[in-house]
Write an enzyme that holds these catalytic residues in place. Sequence first.
Site, mmCIF file in Angstrom:
data_model
loop_
_atom_site.group_PDB
_atom_site.id
_atom_site.type_symbol
_atom_site.label_atom_id
_atom_site.label_comp_id
_atom_site.label_asym_id
_atom_site.label_seq_id
_atom_site.Cartn_x
_atom_site.Cartn_y
_atom_site.Cartn_z
ATOM 1 N N CYS A 1 47.944 58.116 44.539
ATOM 2 C CA CYS A 1 48.019 56.676 44.814
ATOM 3 C C CYS A 1 48.726 55.891 43.716
ATOM 4 O O CYS A 1 48.884 54.674 43.831
ATOM 5 C CB CYS A 1 46.620 56.127 45.067
ATOM 6 N N HIS B 1 44.078 47.561 41.828
ATOM 7 C CA HIS B 1 44.121 48.734 42.710
ATOM 8 C C HIS B 1 43.087 48.556 43.827
ATOM 9 O O HIS B 1 43.395 48.770 44.989
ATOM 10 C CB HIS B 1 43.871 50.005 41.903
ATOM 11 N N GLU C 1 37.228 49.626 37.824
ATOM 12 C CA GLU C 1 38.434 48.854 37.526
ATOM 13 C C GLU C 1 38.075 47.477 36.983
ATOM 14 O O GLU C 1 38.713 46.977 36.053
ATOM 15 C CB GLU C 1 39.318 48.707 38.759
ATOM 16 N N LYS D 1 44.578 45.078 49.238
ATOM 17 C CA LYS D 1 44.240 46.149 50.180
ATOM 18 C C LYS D 1 43.177 45.694 51.167
ATOM 19 O O LYS D 1 42.957 46.352 52.192
ATOM 20 C CB LYS D 1 43.779 47.391 49.430
ATOM 21 N N HIS E 1 44.983 50.777 52.399
ATOM 22 C CA HIS E 1 45.465 51.525 51.225
ATOM 23 C C HIS E 1 46.605 52.449 51.644
ATOM 24 O O HIS E 1 46.404 53.414 52.374
ATOM 25 C CB HIS E 1 44.310 52.327 50.633
ATOM 26 N N PHE F 1 44.137 60.056 42.531
ATOM 27 C CA PHE F 1 43.385 61.282 42.340
ATOM 28 C C PHE F 1 44.046 62.136 41.261
ATOM 29 O O PHE F 1 45.270 62.137 41.107
ATOM 30 C CB PHE F 1 43.329 62.082 43.639
#
Length: 427
Positions: free
Chosen positions: A175, A315, A326, A349, A354, A413
Amino acid sequence: MSLEATQSSPQGSARRVVVTGVGLLCGIGNTAPEVWRQLLAGASGVAPIQGFDTTGFSATIAAEVKNFDPLQFVDKKEARKMGRFIHYAFAATAEAMAQSGLAIDEANAERVGVFIGSGIGGFEVIEREHSNLMQGGPRKISPFFIPAAIVNMAAGQVSIRYGARGPISATATACATSANAIGDSVRIIQHGDADVMIAGGAEAAVTPMSVGGFASMRALSTRNDEPTRASRPFDKDRDGFVIGEGAGILILEELEFARARGANILAEVIGYGMSADAHHMTALAPEGAGAQRSMRAALKDAGIRPEEVGYVNAHATSTPAGDGNESQAIEKVFGEHALSGALKISGTKSMTGHLLGGAGGLEAGICVLALQNQRIPPTINLETPDPECRLNYVPNHPMAHTFEIALSNSFGFGGVNASLVLRRWAE
């Protein structure tokens, strides 16, 4: 501009990089202006999945691209040789190139590069061709299977279409993919290896295997009966992310090259940072330690203080652990500037879903639009704030805001973190 003229700057000099074109495609719009209008309207692109039968799936919603015709961008014969992510990359690139007014010709082709990544690539092609194999044997596999599916073919096909013969690559950092593609492109221009980069990412991962795989990890929201309310970053009742699809492409140019050709400059990219969590294959490090390092590296690269940043496009995937980590990371990096509410943060998002490898390109483009319009898009569905997420997330309604600098976060990831810093353009 001639090749000789563009190569006059010495490598390693402090070449400035500006944005001259933005192309966006996602579940709320097929062009950048449409995406921006929908963001300010607080519109969600999440709906029941239309692309396949979701019977038996625990998650049945997504932010799919709507009313999209690839034949507007590529002829029918060629379109059949490409995965859907390549179609999306073509659409976003066409918009960005048109806005930039850049003409690639023999004089500059070797100074124009393409870095377009994808987290997954042609997943629907892989699934289709595997089905063909199982049903009819190896002779039923399309000869176009591999070039339609592999991640680098969005960059490859775009370079072929436009005749860009400079540096080419395709990041695949989950991502963080397209944020890395943009940041790496900035470095390519700063180093003197190109004057223009077509950069970003594309994703088309709303497929049975992809949705099923993420659902089996319990990563996806299962608020299937309320799709438009499912993606809810920083909300106490968030239960996972909503998968989206689309693309985000920026045209990046060395400042003097852009000026010499009379380009309309939209923003400047002034900082890029990246880091590894080195912690866990899917979970963020405690207190977002890796995210902290990424943001601090980007601020250092930009040569600015934390309090100079006016907006963070987070994010913010709407996962229970990710948003909290975050938010803690932003607190640690920005301190009182964040805790006071002066720093505006939003999780777009909540509307776009996403886009995985396409998210960073989309959100960097959103930052450009926010800087141009001096508006902060909202975080929708923020109804019951999580007490551990205590910053100003611009809930539910857009905000007029005077600011010069925006930061965009993308985390993936494997513990991959990337942050971009953009500045409002002013001569």
